[in-house]
Design an enzyme around this catalytic site. Sequence first.
Site, short mmCIF file in Angstrom:
data_model
loop_
_atom_site.label_atom_id
_atom_site.label_comp_id
_atom_site.label_asym_id
_atom_site.label_seq_id
_atom_site.Cartn_x
_atom_site.Cartn_y
_atom_site.Cartn_z
N LYS A 3 0.83 -1.20 0.00
CA LYS A 3 0.00 0.00 0.00
C LYS A 3 0.88 1.26 0.00
CE LYS A 3 -4.04 -2.04 2.29
NZ LYS A 3 -5.00 -1.91 3.41
N TYR A 43 -12.00 -2.48 -4.14
CA TYR A 43 -12.62 -2.61 -2.82
C TYR A 43 -14.15 -2.58 -2.90
CZ TYR A 43 -8.21 -2.14 -0.18
OH TYR A 43 -6.97 -2.35 0.39
N ARG A 79 -2.10 -14.73 3.71
CA ARG A 79 -2.90 -14.00 4.70
C ARG A 79 -2.31 -14.18 6.10
NH1 ARG A 79 -6.80 -10.26 3.23
NH2 ARG A 79 -7.48 -10.55 5.37
N THR A 85 -6.31 -7.91 9.90
CA THR A 85 -6.60 -6.63 9.24
C THR A 85 -6.21 -5.45 10.14
OG1 THR A 85 -8.42 -7.63 8.03
CG2 THR A 85 -8.47 -5.23 8.28
N ARG A 96 2.05 -7.03 9.19
CA ARG A 96 1.32 -5.93 9.83
C ARG A 96 1.68 -5.83 11.31
NH1 ARG A 96 -4.41 -7.43 6.90
NH2 ARG A 96 -4.23 -6.06 5.06
N ASN A 106 -2.07 -0.14 7.13
CA ASN A 106 -1.58 -1.48 7.52
C ASN A 106 -0.65 -2.09 6.46
OD1 ASN A 106 -3.56 -2.05 5.69
ND2 ASN A 106 -4.78 -3.37 7.01
N HIS A 109 -1.89 -5.18 1.20
CA HIS A 109 -3.16 -5.84 0.88
C HIS A 109 -2.86 -7.26 0.43
CE1 HIS A 109 -6.94 -6.82 -1.09
NE2 HIS A 109 -6.20 -7.26 -2.09
N GLU A 120 -8.94 -9.65 -8.78
CA GLU A 120 -7.95 -8.59 -8.53
C GLU A 120 -6.82 -8.62 -9.55
OE1 GLU A 120 -8.86 -8.17 -3.74
OE2 GLU A 120 -6.97 -9.09 -4.36
P1 IDP Z 1 -7.93 -7.03 4.63
O1 IDP Z 1 -7.07 -5.94 4.01
O2 IDP Z 1 -7.26 -7.64 5.81
O3 IDP Z 1 -8.42 -8.04 3.63
P2 IDP Z 1 -10.62 -5.89 4.56
O4 IDP Z 1 -11.70 -6.19 5.53
O5 IDP Z 1 -10.72 -6.47 3.19
O6 IDP Z 1 -9.23 -6.31 5.24
O7 IDP Z 1 -10.50 -4.30 4.46
C1 IDP Z 1 -9.70 -3.70 3.48
C2 IDP Z 1 -8.90 -2.59 4.11
O8 IDP Z 1 -9.80 -1.61 4.62
C3 IDP Z 1 -8.06 -3.01 5.31
O9 IDP Z 1 -6.79 -3.55 4.95
C4 IDP Z 1 -7.93 -1.72 6.06
O10 IDP Z 1 -6.88 -0.90 5.54
C5 IDP Z 1 -9.27 -1.05 5.79
N1 IDP Z 1 -10.20 -1.28 6.91
C6 IDP Z 1 -10.78 -2.45 7.25
N2 IDP Z 1 -11.57 -2.31 8.34
C7 IDP Z 1 -11.47 -1.01 8.68
C8 IDP Z 1 -12.06 -0.23 9.75
O11 IDP Z 1 -12.82 -0.72 10.57
N3 IDP Z 1 -11.72 1.09 9.77
C9 IDP Z 1 -10.88 1.66 8.87
N4 IDP Z 1 -10.31 0.97 7.86
C10 IDP Z 1 -10.60 -0.36 7.78
MG MG Z 2 -9.78 -7.93 2.11
#
Ligand code: IDP
Ligand code: MG
Length: 143
Positions: A3, A43, A79, A85, A96, A106, A109, A120
């Site tokens: 990212k 997304y 993962r 996350t 992370r 974080n 992705h 993707e």
């Molecule tokens: P992932 O990246 O671990 O797959 P996802 O649920 O797909 O997680 O969410 C995508 C991205 O959105 C996360 O990596 C994070 O940067 C952001 N995100 C997820 N949940 C939250 C939240 O509750 N608040 C703010 N940003 C979030």
């Molecule tokens: Mg995701």
Amino acid sequence: MVKPDGVQRGLTGEIIQRFEKRGYKMVGCKMVWPSKELLEKHYADLSGQPFFAGLIAFMATGPVVAMVWEGKEIIKMGRMMLGATNPQESAPGTLRGDYSIDVTRNIIHGSDGVDIAKKEIGLWFKPEEMFDYKSCLKEMVYE
Ligand code: IDP
Ligand code: MG
């Protein structure tokens, strides 16, 4: 995908190295400064979330490094290597957990399913930007 925060903080090499050292094979890699349109498609499943606009805005602040990796159980293991996350819940030893604190920043992705990975890859890569090559890993990493 590294990212914008991961790229800015000089973590691209470390991230690539973790996957390389584990024994995974890189089959695609490129720097992209993504448009909001591309990110909204990437997304799309999160479009109803309250953090969606902020996530898209941050992801568009600079270039990212998109990659495609191959290997046994790469999605599941990838993962695990990323960590949870929310970095507050990511174990030390994960990317992370070692390098981030807040959830939008974080650093990386990772696709979380085969169908999602296919979608993707289609969004980020043209077929000619991926490479099918023989690597020595086959003999030395796998039984
Ligand atoms: P992932 O990246 O671990 O797959 P996802 O649920 O797909 O997680 O969410 C995508 C991205 O959105 C996360 O990596 C994070 O940067 C952001 N995100 C997820 N949940 C939250 C939240 O509750 N608040 C703010 N940003 C979030
Ligand atoms: Mg995701």
